[in-house]
Structures are given as C-alpha cells and as structure tokens.
Design a protein around this motif. Structure first.
Motif, short mmCIF file in Angstrom:
data_model
loop_
_atom_site.label_atom_id
_atom_site.label_comp_id
_atom_site.label_asym_id
_atom_site.label_seq_id
_atom_site.Cartn_x
_atom_site.Cartn_y
_atom_site.Cartn_z
N PRO A 1 4.67 21.47 -10.90
CA PRO A 1 4.32 20.99 -9.56
C PRO A 1 3.87 19.54 -9.54
O PRO A 1 3.19 19.08 -10.46
N ALA A 2 4.28 18.84 -8.47
CA ALA A 2 3.86 17.44 -8.31
C ALA A 2 2.43 17.37 -7.77
O ALA A 2 1.68 16.49 -8.11
N HIS A 3 2.08 18.35 -6.93
CA HIS A 3 0.84 18.28 -6.13
C HIS A 3 0.82 16.97 -5.36
O HIS A 3 -0.14 16.20 -5.42
N ASN A 4 1.92 16.74 -4.67
CA ASN A 4 2.00 15.51 -3.88
C ASN A 4 1.02 15.57 -2.71
O ASN A 4 0.71 16.65 -2.20
N ALA A 5 0.53 14.42 -2.30
CA ALA A 5 -0.44 14.34 -1.19
C ALA A 5 -0.55 12.89 -0.77
O ALA A 5 -0.10 12.00 -1.51
N PRO A 6 -1.15 12.63 0.40
CA PRO A 6 -1.41 11.23 0.74
C PRO A 6 -2.24 10.58 -0.37
O PRO A 6 -3.07 11.25 -0.99
N VAL A 7 -1.99 9.30 -0.61
CA VAL A 7 -2.73 8.62 -1.68
C VAL A 7 -4.23 8.66 -1.37
O VAL A 7 -4.65 8.36 -0.25
N ASP A 8 -4.97 9.08 -2.36
CA ASP A 8 -6.42 9.17 -2.23
C ASP A 8 -7.00 7.74 -2.20
O ASP A 8 -6.71 6.94 -3.09
N PRO A 9 -7.80 7.42 -1.17
CA PRO A 9 -8.37 6.07 -1.11
C PRO A 9 -9.16 5.71 -2.37
O PRO A 9 -9.20 4.56 -2.78
N GLY A 10 -9.74 6.73 -3.00
CA GLY A 10 -10.48 6.50 -4.25
C GLY A 10 -9.53 5.99 -5.34
O GLY A 10 -9.89 5.10 -6.14
N GLN B 1 0.84 -1.20 0.00
CA GLN B 1 0.00 0.00 0.00
C GLN B 1 0.88 1.25 0.00
O GLN B 1 1.60 1.50 0.97
N TRP B 2 0.86 2.02 -1.09
CA TRP B 2 1.62 3.28 -1.13
C TRP B 2 0.92 4.32 -0.27
O TRP B 2 -0.31 4.37 -0.24
N THR B 3 1.70 5.17 0.40
CA THR B 3 1.05 6.16 1.26
C THR B 3 0.95 7.55 0.61
O THR B 3 0.13 8.35 1.00
N GLU B 4 1.83 7.81 -0.38
CA GLU B 4 1.78 9.14 -1.01
C GLU B 4 1.62 9.01 -2.52
O GLU B 4 2.03 8.01 -3.11
N ARG B 5 1.07 10.05 -3.11
CA ARG B 5 0.88 10.04 -4.57
C ARG B 5 2.23 9.81 -5.27
O ARG B 5 2.32 9.05 -6.22
N TYR B 6 3.26 10.49 -4.80
CA TYR B 6 4.63 10.27 -5.29
C TYR B 6 5.43 9.75 -4.09
O TYR B 6 5.71 10.53 -3.17
N ALA B 7 5.79 8.49 -4.12
CA ALA B 7 6.46 7.90 -2.95
C ALA B 7 7.79 8.58 -2.68
O ALA B 7 8.52 8.95 -3.60
N SER B 8 8.09 8.70 -1.40
CA SER B 8 9.38 9.29 -1.00
C SER B 8 10.46 8.21 -1.03
O SER B 8 10.16 7.02 -1.06
N GLN B 9 11.70 8.67 -1.01
CA GLN B 9 12.83 7.72 -1.03
C GLN B 9 12.72 6.67 0.09
O GLN B 9 12.90 5.47 -0.19
N PRO B 10 12.42 7.06 1.36
CA PRO B 10 12.35 6.01 2.39
C PRO B 10 11.29 4.96 2.08
O PRO B 10 11.50 3.77 2.30
N GLU B 11 10.16 5.39 1.52
CA GLU B 11 9.10 4.43 1.22
C GLU B 11 9.51 3.51 0.06
O GLU B 11 9.26 2.30 0.09
N LEU B 12 10.17 4.09 -0.94
CA LEU B 12 10.63 3.27 -2.07
C LEU B 12 11.67 2.26 -1.61
O LEU B 12 11.68 1.11 -2.06
N LEU B 13 12.53 2.69 -0.69
CA LEU B 13 13.55 1.77 -0.17
C LEU B 13 12.88 0.65 0.64
O LEU B 13 13.27 -0.51 0.53
#
Ligand code: FAD
Ligand code: NAP
Length: 548
Positions: free
Chosen positions: A223-232, A84-96
């Motif tokens: 702009p990325a418009h990064n945000a927590p992943v939308d449950p939708g 489960q990804w937590t952000e629209r654009y995953a951060s380095q720690p999450e990708l690792l």
C-alpha cells in the motif's frame, strides 16, 4: 572554445552544439544544463507537449511510486522552494504540471520542437558531427547528441490475433487519451497486472459496470497510504532538504524512504521480523523492501518477505480462491519493481470485478465482441491493454543510429545492449544515453538517476570542449569490463530469477540480458565521479577531424 550566446547556432542554421532527443525529466534538465554552459541546443520531442512519461501515461490512478519530495529535481533550491506538492505521491496531472512549470520557469520552450520524431542519427567522421534526421524531413547537425528518449517510452503493442477486429474502443495505458475515458456502464477487460494495471484497475472498477482482469503473472504490491501532503513533512523537508537529498544519494536505490536496514533478517527473532514488516507495511511504499539487508541476495530471506505479503493478500481478499490466484509464486519479491497501490487487492472483493488466470489458459485472440482465452470468450465493451513497454532499449532501437564506419547501434546491440557506465557506447563518439542500460536507471529513484547522468554528461561535454577535442568515445576495453561487471553483480542477486522486463523477457525475441546496473546508486555515482576525476578514464579523446 569561446562560449556562445544561448540559443544561437554555431555553424549553419541547422547546426547545434547539442541535439537532445526527448523532453521528459531528462531532456528538460539536459537542455537547461547545456544552455547554462552557453551552448546552442535543440530538443526534439515526438509528443505534443513536454513531460515524457507524465505526458503519455494519463490512465486513471497514474501516480509516482516514490514520495513526491524525493521524486523531483534537486538542482535548483529556488524551484524546490516555490513548488508545493499536494499529495504524498503526486498524481500524473500534478507531475505534468510540475514539468511544464520547469519548462516555463527556466525558459526552455524556445529550444524545444514538439511533434517531431527523430528517425536517424548518423555520425560523420569527416566533421565529427552527428547528422540527425526527423520525421518532418529535417536534417540537423550537432557535435553532441544526447538520447533522453526514456527507458519506458515505447509501448508494447498488443500482438494478439484479431486485435483490429474488436468493435469497441481499446486503450494502452501508456498512450491514454488526453480527454480521458468514461467507462460508466461499460464492461471493461483489462489485460495485464503490472504497476500500470494495479494503479488503474481500482479506479476503473469504481466507474465501470464490470471489470474483467486478465492476469498472466500476479505482482507483489504494497500500500502507498497516499494522502494530502502533511504540512509537518513540508516544514521538515524545508529545514532538512539538503541533508535528505544527500541521504537519498547515499541510499542503494537512490530512495531515502526505503530506509534500508543493514541488519540481516537472520539476526532478528520471528517476533522482531513480524513487527518490522508490520511497521513497514503500515508506513507504506518502498519502505517494506528496505526492512532487512538480505532481501535481494538471499532466497530464504526473500521468502520471508514474500510470505509476509502473501499473507497480507490472503487477509485482504475475501474469496480464498481469488486470493490464491493473486499471490505471486514464481519469482522473489522486489526482483520486479515493487508495485505501490491504493486499494488494489481490496478491489477484488467488489461484485463487479472478476479475475481470469491466463497463465495456464492464455488469451488466444481478440474477437469483435471481446477477449477469447483457450477456454472461453469474455464479452467486453472496451479493452485496456496494460501490457507494458519495450523497456530500456526500445526508444533508441527505433532510431537508425550509425556510428563510426557506418556501424549501426542495433547491430552492435544484437546480442543485448553494451555500454560503458550506461552513458556511452564504443564506436559512437559524442553520443550520450541518459539512464541507459548498464546504469542504475530503472532500479532507482529515476529523478535522481537522471540528474546524476545529466550532470556527468554536461561535465564530459565541457571536458571535450575545453580541450578543443573533436570527439570522446568509450574504449572497447572499458566497455567490455563494465558489461562483465554489470552481469557479475546481477548474478550475485536474485534479480535474474524473475522473467522481468529488466532482462527483456516481456518482448518476444529480445535478447535476455540483465540491463540495469544493480551495484547500488552510491557505488555507481562514485565510479562515475572517479572516471571523470581521472581524466575520463576508459574514454578516448580524439583531435578534431579535418572537416570540423
Ligand atoms: P521519458 O519521460 O520517457 O521521456 C522520453 C521522451 O522522449 C518521451 O516524451 C518520448 O516521446 C520522447 N522520445 C522518445 N523517442 C523519441 C524520438 N525518436 N524522437 C523524439 N522524441 C522521442 N520512475 C520512478 O522513479 N518513479 C516512479 O514512480 C515512476 N513511475 C512511472 C510510471 C509510469 C507509468 C512509467 C511508464 C514510468 C515510470 N517511471 C517512474 C519511470 C519514468 O519513466 C522516469 O521516472 C522518468 O519520467 C523518465 O524520464 P525521461 O525523460 O528519461 O524519459
Ligand atoms: P509491466 O510491468 O511490463 O506489466 C505488463 C503486464 O502485462 C504484466 O502483467 C504482463 O504479464 C502482462 N502482459 C503482457 N503481455 C501479455 C500477454 N500477451 N498476455 C497476458 N498478459 C500480458 O508494464 P507496466 O505495468 O506498464 O509497468 C512498467 C514499469 O513502469 C513498471 O515496472 C514501473 O517501473 C513503471 N511504472 C511505475 C508506476 C508507478 O507506480 N509509479 C506505474 C506504472 C508503471 P507477465 O508479467 O506475465 O509478462
């Protein structure tokens, strides 16, 4: 050839069916595939952990530029379901974390040797085997050798006069300390304004007392418009994943979210153009690059997109002089990888950020106290080198690779890299490159480009083994034709107009050759599939050597 128990050696204790160099996205999947095929394999990784790019590039703000759902493996529905990804654009720690999860989930670690750099790979024609040497003094042999060494894994070292004299700490974005860096209260100099700088500068500026940015060439960023992943979005992907993955494979750059329009900008009214670009800017990310069909092939069409982003920069940055410095004027938009940012331009409205143009007024040396340009010395407590990589050929160039007749790859590539399909090199049997020069690689969603390469390489290895052949090799004729085609396609676009790392322009003395294939991912994949279907057309199979 009978398949062999997973992880067991076929010949001697130091002999494998496949040696894989690198344990990033490419090396991990390659290992999984060959193990599934029942082959013995060993991965050598220079780093102390798996993850490649996402292991090394731990600078603040590092994150993916494609939506997380797309920048991930698609080969395992179970993996897709459970992660489960937590952000629209995953951060380095999450990708690792993700890549470590993959290593654990597919039980890969037992075949990976960390902190081991491969230094040589020499083909022995008497046995049809590669002899691979490491910096630990090991010598291993393998029938197949896969270079999963990464397109952006060799950092460009700062070559300014006086680098060693600097009294404070200095960091390269591509070799960031694992424990992180606290810039609180510090005056920081950042050299470079590529993607790594554009992601890190806003974060560093929030912490440091002052940031001085040394810019030689401004970059286009959206702009990325990064945000927590939308449950939708998660639900939508769950329902339509197969379809969305297929759409990505059919998209020119392998990026579904590009939402590439087929329409020429010249068929739209000025109001439609403005509305389209505004809508894509609001959507964020690469979608802006897909607004019209002709952006990378037509100068006037490109100028419209470039002007739109230039106006955005002018509207965000309050000081008109600084804004003007930040507007790229020397190359068309998208001909360098578009940067995807979070608050980059607005950072220049902060009182603690200044911008120094080093195009006309270059950095001439690093002093014990800071950075000296031709006109002034800037005192800093720490330096961040965001100066990029020896891209695409850097990692294989560091290994002493010798093919048939002792020919060195470095010498074969002295005038620029030559490959067939970016996958193999004539004269270097059974040696594969993952996302090598001559393939779409860095112009793509690389996760997808990597999967396609790994799958093609696995198919090719199976083909050789099923026929009990000794080796497979690209023919010179097929390679020459491919190189000519790669150049011809690049020349029909605006890409060669930019002094980018795509043509090696960032490394002094590197031959200027447009390295990636820009004919689009679907066309490329189709060519690869056809080549395989036609019995690996353009490749020659050799009977086993007597000593094998
Ligand atoms: P890498 O991840 O580079 O892994 C190669 C590994 O090989 C490294 O760990 C290296 O240590 C090891 N290695 C190299 N030579 C040797 C040797 N001689 N011996 C032993 N080990 C060796 N792509 C995208 O599509 N989207 C993005 O948003 C994106 N963001 C990026 C951000 C940064 C900061 C960088 C640098 C690149 C980014 N890329 C992105 C490209 C990225 O490199 C690929 O997406 C992908 O991670 C590459 O995986 P890889 O396994 O092929 O190579
Ligand atoms: P880069 O794009 O090559 O940028 C390097 C920067 O350093 C450029 O601004 C360059 O200026 C500058 N520079 C180099 N040498 C210099 C010198 N001697 N004096 C002054 N300036 C100098 O490197 P990068 O930012 O690390 O990015 C490389 C690639 O990695 C990207 O294109 C992208 O593919 C990938 N990446 C992606 C992300 C992401 O968003 N997910 C993040 C980081 C990296 P010039 O342009 O004038 O040479």
């Amino acid at each position: 050839m009978a398949p062999q128990a997973v992880g067991r050696d076929r010949t001697t204790p130091a002999g494998y069916d496949v040696v894989i160099v690198g344990a990033g996205f490419s090396g991990l999947y390659m290992l999984h595939k060959v193990r599934q095929m029942g082959l013995s394999a060993r991965v050598y990784e220079a780093g102390s952990g798996v993850g490649g790019t996402w292991f090394w590039n731990r600078y603040p703000g590092a994150r993916v530029d494609i939506e997380s759902q797309e920048y991930s493996y698609s080969f395992s529905p179970e993996l897709e379901d459970e992660w489960q990804w937590t952000e629209r654009y995953a951060s380095q720690p999450e990708l690792l974390r993700y890549l470590n999860h993959v290593a654990d989930r597919f039980n890969l670690r037992g075949n990976i040797q960390l902190e081991t750099r491969v230094t040589s790979a020499i083909f022995d024609e008497r046995s049809d085997r590669w002899s691979i040497g490491t910096d630990r003094g090991e010598q291993i042999t393998a029938k197949f050798c896969v270079m999963a060494t990464g397109c952006l894994s060799v950092t460009k070292d700062p070559d300014f006069k006086g680098v060693e004299s600097f009294k404070g700490p200095s960091y390269h974005t591509g070799r960031w300390p694992h424990e992180g860096v606290d810039f609180t209260g510090m005056q920081v100099g950042v050299i470079g304004t590529g993607s790594s700088a554009i992601q890190s500068i806003p974060m560093i500026a929030e912490q440091a007392s002052h940031v001085t940015v040394f810019q030689r060439t401004p970059n286009f960023s959206v702009p990325a418009h990064n945000a927590p992943v939308d449950p939708g979005v998660v639900r939508d992907w769950r329902e339509h994943r197969a379809q969305y993955r297929k759409e990505a494979r059919q998209a020119g750059f392998g990026i579904r979210m590009l939402d590439q329009s087929e329409r020429s900008v010249f068929d739209a009214t000025p109001e439609e153009i403005k509305r389209t670009y505004e809508e894509r800017w609001a959507r964020g990310g690469f979608s802006l690059a897909g607004a019209f069909a002709d952006i990378v092939v037509n100068k006037e069409a490109n100028a419209i997109a470039s002007a739109f982003v230039a106006d955005k920069i002018r509207s965000i940055v309050k000081n008109p002089e600084i804004a003007e410095k930040l507007v790229p004027k020397t190359y068309p938009i998208v001909t360098k990888r578009l940067c995807i940012d979070t608050g980059y331009y607005a950072t220049f409205n902060r009182d603690n950020v200044s911008l120094i143009d080093v195009a006309q007024n270059p950095i001439i040396e690093i002093t014990p106290q800071g950075i000296r340009t031709r006109d002034a010395e800037y005192k800093v407590d720490a330096i961040v080198y965001a100066i990029g990589f020896d891209a695409m050929t850097g990692a294989v160039g560091k290994i002493d690779i010798q093919g048939r007749g002792g020919v060195k790859l470095k010498e074969s590539w002295a005038e620029g890299p030559r490959t067939y399909l970016g996958l193999m090199v004539s004269g270097f049997p059974n040696l594969f490159l993952v996302t090598g020069p001559g393939s779409p690689s860095v112009l793509c969603n690389m996760a997808l480009a990597i999967e396609q390469h790994v799958e093609w390489i696995s198919g090719c290895i199976a083909y050789v083994n099923e026929r009990q052949a000794g080796a497979i090799e690209a023919t010179t004729a097929a390679q020459d034709a491919w190189v000519a085609s790669v150049n011809e396609i690049a020349d029909a676009t605006l890409f060669p107009l930019a002094n980018s790392w795509y043509i090696g322009a960032n490394v002094p003395g590197k031959p200027r050759v447009f390295m990636p294939y820009i004919g689009g991912f679907p066309t490329y994949e189709q060519i690869c599939n056809e080549v395989a279907t036609k019995g690996y057309e353009g490749f020659a199979l050799r009977s086993p050597a007597r000593g094998s």
